[in-house]
Design an enzyme around this catalytic site. Sequence first.
Site, PDB file in Angstrom:
ATOM      1  CD  GLU A   5      48.302  36.152  32.464  1.00  0.00           C
ATOM      2  OE1 GLU A   5      47.152  36.083  33.113  1.00  0.00           O
ATOM      3  OE2 GLU A   5      48.748  37.197  31.861  1.00  0.00           O
ATOM      4  CB  CYS A  31      49.664  41.993  30.691  1.00  0.00           C
ATOM      5  SG  CYS A  31      50.131  43.685  30.504  1.00  0.00           S
ATOM      6  CE  LYS A  54      40.290  47.031  43.800  1.00  0.00           C
ATOM      7  NZ  LYS A  54      41.607  46.878  44.885  1.00  0.00           N
ATOM      8  CD  GLU A  81      43.563  47.103  27.475  1.00  0.00           C
ATOM      9  OE1 GLU A  81      44.429  45.981  27.138  1.00  0.00           O
ATOM     10  OE2 GLU A  81      43.210  47.852  26.781  1.00  0.00           O
TER      11      GLU A  81
HETATM   12  P1  NAD Z   1      43.160  40.579  39.298  1.00  0.00           P
HETATM   13  O1  NAD Z   1      42.124  40.345  38.372  1.00  0.00           O
HETATM   14  O2  NAD Z   1      43.125  39.490  40.264  1.00  0.00           O
HETATM   15  O3  NAD Z   1      42.780  42.019  40.169  1.00  0.00           O
HETATM   16  C1  NAD Z   1      42.981  43.086  39.350  1.00  0.00           C
HETATM   17  C2  NAD Z   1      42.111  44.280  40.184  1.00  0.00           C
HETATM   18  O4  NAD Z   1      40.920  43.600  40.128  1.00  0.00           O
HETATM   19  C3  NAD Z   1      42.711  44.371  41.514  1.00  0.00           C
HETATM   20  O5  NAD Z   1      42.471  45.669  41.930  1.00  0.00           O
HETATM   21  C4  NAD Z   1      41.949  43.453  42.341  1.00  0.00           C
HETATM   22  O6  NAD Z   1      41.610  43.715  43.475  1.00  0.00           O
HETATM   23  C5  NAD Z   1      40.550  43.915  41.547  1.00  0.00           C
HETATM   24  N1  NAD Z   1      39.211  42.848  41.694  1.00  0.00           N
HETATM   25  C6  NAD Z   1      39.304  41.590  41.922  1.00  0.00           C
HETATM   26  N2  NAD Z   1      38.006  40.966  41.888  1.00  0.00           N
HETATM   27  C7  NAD Z   1      37.295  42.073  41.437  1.00  0.00           C
HETATM   28  C8  NAD Z   1      35.909  42.049  41.289  1.00  0.00           C
HETATM   29  N3  NAD Z   1      34.998  40.905  41.501  1.00  0.00           N
HETATM   30  N4  NAD Z   1      35.438  43.317  40.897  1.00  0.00           N
HETATM   31  C9  NAD Z   1      36.017  44.435  41.104  1.00  0.00           C
HETATM   32  N5  NAD Z   1      37.567  44.202  41.168  1.00  0.00           N
HETATM   33  C10 NAD Z   1      37.925  42.991  41.408  1.00  0.00           C
HETATM   34  O7  NAD Z   1      44.349  40.429  38.705  1.00  0.00           O
HETATM   35  P2  NAD Z   1      46.029  40.718  39.501  1.00  0.00           P
HETATM   36  O8  NAD Z   1      46.238  39.397  39.982  1.00  0.00           O
HETATM   37  O9  NAD Z   1      45.820  42.053  40.179  1.00  0.00           O
HETATM   38  O10 NAD Z   1      46.783  41.014  38.238  1.00  0.00           O
HETATM   39  C11 NAD Z   1      47.229  39.975  37.280  1.00  0.00           C
HETATM   40  C12 NAD Z   1      46.370  40.037  36.068  1.00  0.00           C
HETATM   41  O11 NAD Z   1      46.480  41.189  35.369  1.00  0.00           O
HETATM   42  C13 NAD Z   1      47.297  38.821  34.690  1.00  0.00           C
HETATM   43  O12 NAD Z   1      46.203  38.210  34.395  1.00  0.00           O
HETATM   44  C14 NAD Z   1      47.708  39.924  33.768  1.00  0.00           C
HETATM   45  O13 NAD Z   1      47.935  39.351  32.775  1.00  0.00           O
HETATM   46  C15 NAD Z   1      46.756  41.147  33.978  1.00  0.00           C
HETATM   47  N6  NAD Z   1      47.250  42.113  33.382  1.00  0.00           N
HETATM   48  C16 NAD Z   1      46.862  42.904  32.226  1.00  0.00           C
HETATM   49  C17 NAD Z   1      47.439  43.869  31.584  1.00  0.00           C
HETATM   50  C18 NAD Z   1      46.973  44.520  30.367  1.00  0.00           C
HETATM   51  O14 NAD Z   1      47.173  45.744  30.029  1.00  0.00           O
HETATM   52  N7  NAD Z   1      46.477  43.592  29.616  1.00  0.00           N
HETATM   53  C19 NAD Z   1      48.433  44.578  32.489  1.00  0.00           C
HETATM   54  C20 NAD Z   1      48.796  43.976  33.694  1.00  0.00           C
HETATM   55  C21 NAD Z   1      48.121  43.198  34.193  1.00  0.00           C
END
Ligand code: NAD
Length: 496
Positions: A385, A284, A175, A250
């Site tokens: 963040e 991130c 997904k 992550e």
């Molecule tokens: P997000 O947590 O909103 O979404 C990430 C993914 O999870 C999306 O595909 C989203 O649709 C899905 N999701 C949302 N709610 C969910 C649930 N209840 N159950 C299962 N899946 C769900 O994050 P984002 O806004 O897409 O990305 C930004 C965040 O990601 C920032 O905090 C960033 O630091 C982090 N990030 C971390 C890394 C790393 O490797 N540490 C890399 C890139 C981004």
Amino acid sequence: MSKEYKNYIAGEWCDAQSGKRFENRNPADWDELVGTFPDSNSDDVNKAVAAANESYKEWSLVPAPIRGNMIQKAGDILVARKEEIAELMTREMGKVLTETRGDTQEGIDTAYYSASEGRRMFGHTAPSELREKINMVIRRSIGTAGIISPWNFPLAIPTWKIFPALTSGNTVVFKPASDTPATATVFVEVLLEAGIPPGVINIVHGGGSTVGNPIVEHPDINIISFTGSSAVGKLIASSGGRDLKRVSLELGGKNAQIVMDDADVDLAVEGVLWGAFGTTGQRCTATSRLIVQEGVYDKMMGQLIERVDALKLGNGLDESVDVGPIVNEEQRKSVHDYIEIGKAEGAKLSIGGENATGGELDKGWFYKPTLFEDVDPEMRIAKEEIFGPVLSVLKFKTYDEAIDICNNVDYGLSSSIFTKNVNHAFKAVQDIEAGITYVNGPTIGAECHMPFGGCKDTGNGHREGGSSAFDFFTEEKTVYIDFSGKLQRAQIDTEQ
Ligand code: NAD
């Protein structure tokens, strides 16, 4: 040109069973519809998991080097389609072409690395305490992997997860983030063209609660690899923990670049510009805090403000643009909320702090690159963040003070120190609480064969990248082979 994209489930390109669709628009130009996508739900997830489970029986028996050959071919196809993928990625999430080419290259590198692991995936042997007996450990695949990814690295992050998952013999239900579904779909096309069999890879488009959550909670998903926010990561950890699933998380970061008085200031300025404003600060590992020693503070800030002011904003397809838009309206609002918080906390807004407008910028989610000075380590803009083009600058007197400031956050992903003093450099490697430390480099720039991940609220101890990813996507099996021809009881018949 806009396109009607599909899910790929059980070997077929298909719509959501509900028939619903959602739109994906270019964040640099709202008038451009990149495509429409199936707005799926748990019915589609159930079908995908059933297909992946069925396909697992055969896929897990394919020799790992042969699976690796297919991943190698996927790498070759990505090479051939690199420019097309980079352009699509820029259109759907906004970062500039140089960076989307880099994102695609990271996928290519990961393909070739993963393919080579198909010929390693080493176990080990150990001596037995009994005669005529061999002990060994082999690696086994786990089952159907649920892969949930964010939008900021639309190709690289899915490849970090899916290439090792498949090479290890797992099947996949994927997904992607609903802000970057087009790049993810092209990635699935590439896998199929490379020979990955139907049912082994499935992609289900849709929202976090409607598709992500059903994947996490599905009883036939044994392993979950998630990259995203710490808030969602904690939900997934608790749900996965309840059902004893293997979960890799992550999550977020609040990464700092420390600049010592003895640093090459020009280099430190280059580093922080790239670290803080590359990908419009939406990495991130983005540099979110700049911690500068008082002796070079004025020199560094003078140069930095001038350089930030000169950054060119615009559509990332224009090769002269430095900084693209923020990914969507909600994220731009969230960034701006932090500007108000910083001002209310008493930090000095040195540059930026508002939407960027005028000309073509009026049709996108652009935000001015922003610097806060006089930031106190306890302020929210120093600890939370922000995930946008905002840098909080803090001044320090001694090395120990810099480390205290650096570690005064809940996250622990990336970090960096600019210094010419070898003792400071190695001491920082020892003292900084983070999964990654760069010396004389910015906080961003992961290489695919190195472990990637963080400590504290950044994750749950797993690492992506390198052989660590294969540790996550496989389980160890311990094997004892007794060729003595008699019953030998461990501990009891052992010679004393
Ligand atoms: P997000 O947590 O909103 O979404 C990430 C993914 O999870 C999306 O595909 C989203 O649709 C899905 N999701 C949302 N709610 C969910 C649930 N209840 N159950 C299962 N899946 C769900 O994050 P984002 O806004 O897409 O990305 C930004 C965040 O990601 C920032 O905090 C960033 O630091 C982090 N990030 C971390 C890394 C790393 O490797 N540490 C890399 C890139 C981004």
